[in-house]
Design a protein around this motif. Structure first.
Motif, PDB file in Angstrom:
ATOM      1  N   ILE A 255     163.507 102.117  23.692  1.00 13.09           N
ATOM      2  CA  ILE A 255     163.447 100.680  23.979  1.00 13.09           C
ATOM      3  C   ILE A 255     163.677  99.893  22.697  1.00 13.09           C
ATOM      4  N   CYS A 256     163.078 100.348  21.601  1.00  5.04           N
ATOM      5  CA  CYS A 256     163.297  99.678  20.313  1.00  5.04           C
ATOM      6  C   CYS A 256     164.768  99.729  19.920  1.00  5.04           C
ATOM      7  N   ARG A 257     165.409 100.872  20.126  1.00  8.48           N
ATOM      8  CA  ARG A 257     166.831 100.981  19.796  1.00  8.48           C
ATOM      9  C   ARG A 257     167.666 100.063  20.678  1.00  8.48           C
ATOM     10  N   LEU A 258     167.286  99.956  21.945  1.00  4.37           N
ATOM     11  CA  LEU A 258     167.994  99.065  22.861  1.00  4.37           C
ATOM     12  C   LEU A 258     167.947  97.627  22.364  1.00  4.37           C
ATOM     13  N   TYR A 259     166.764  97.162  22.027  1.00  2.93           N
ATOM     14  CA  TYR A 259     166.623  95.775  21.570  1.00  2.93           C
ATOM     15  C   TYR A 259     167.255  95.574  20.193  1.00  2.93           C
ATOM     16  N   ARG A 260     167.214  96.598  19.365  1.00  2.21           N
ATOM     17  CA  ARG A 260     167.838  96.505  18.052  1.00  2.21           C
ATOM     18  C   ARG A 260     169.359  96.429  18.187  1.00  2.21           C
ATOM     19  N   GLY A 261     169.919  97.263  19.063  1.00  2.00           N
ATOM     20  CA  GLY A 261     171.362  97.299  19.228  1.00  2.00           C
ATOM     21  C   GLY A 261     171.917  96.151  20.047  1.00  2.00           C
ATOM     22  N   THR A 262     171.223  95.769  21.116  1.00  2.59           N
ATOM     23  CA  THR A 262     171.727  94.738  22.024  1.00  2.59           C
ATOM     24  C   THR A 262     171.482  93.334  21.495  1.00  2.59           C
TER      25      THR A 262
END
Length: 240
Positions: A144-151
């Protein structure tokens, strides 16, 4: 040296989820000594009011209700979680609600605040994420952290904790770790309990080192993932 470095930083408004818990209370103690304005949210399922640091503000609130707070924080430390492997087998739904849903709510809160986030990961990252509800939910938390970081381009650091021990650790019950349980048994004049043959190895990390690692993830981190550990593993028998 760490505390002197804190004083050179401008005053920040910092939110710590799970701030009345073991690691959260030690982290808050360091942050307020640095002159920062710190607020804790905790539902007190694993946190305790006797862990409160007098200079900090405490709000009794579940992490899934974080959206009800004001959106004027500079930095969020997300430590709130159901944090042990064995209890997660008996409480998978609660573990998912806290560790997965709660993490998504925190990331969305950080997005609306335009704040920096430091997420408390887990050493279980290096094993099979399907080995327990706990390991799987912490794995999903990182995703989830990677999702928000990337998106959304959020400034998010992941700091993984390894078998933390030290002051204010939980000393009994199902959420106590091995060092905490042993401390209680020793204080009560009992023999310490060793599960299995004792040859299983762990990397034990003092809470002061974890706190300093969290500080560095905030001040030095550049959207990366960090292992907060000693890089030395000892068998349970050796520690005993």
């Amino acid at each position: 040296d760490c505390l002197r470095t804190y004083r050179f930083l401008s005053t920040m408004k910092i939110l710590v989820t799970g701030g009345a818990g073991f690691i959260g209370s030690n982290l808050i103690e360091r942050l307020v000594k640095g002159g920062h304005k710190v607020t804790s949210i905790d539902n007190y399922s694993l946190g305790f009011k006797h862990n409160h640091i007098k200079e900090a503000e405490y709000i009794e609130l579940d992490v899934n209700d974080i959206s009800t707070l004001g959106k004027d924080y500079d930095l969020v430390y997300h430590l709130a979680a159901l944090s042990r492997v064995q209890p997660s087998f008996n409480r998978p739904s609660e573990t998912f609600h806290s560790n997965v849903n709660g993490t998504q709510k925190v990331c969305e809160f950080v997005r609306l605040c335009n704040a920096k986030l430091v997420y408390a990961g887990s050493s279980s990252k290096h094993g099979n994420p399907s080995s327990s509800p706990y390991a799987f939910t912490k794995h999903l938390g990182e995703e989830i952290c990677r999702l928000y970081r990337g998106t959304y381009g959020l400034d998010i650091e992941v700091a993984r904790f390894y078998n933390v021990y030290g002051r204010r650790e939980i000393l009994d019950g199902e959420y106590a770790a091995v060092i905490g349980k042993w401390r209680t048994q020793i204080d009560e004049g009992k023999s310490i309990t060793i599960v299995g043959d004792g040859e299983q190895k762990r990397d034990f990390t003092h809470v002061d080192d974890i706190v300093h690692g969290c500080y560095l993830a905030w001040t030095k981190g550049k959207q990366k993932e960090y292992m907060l550990c000693t890089n030395k593993s000892y068998s349970i028998l050796k520690i005993a």
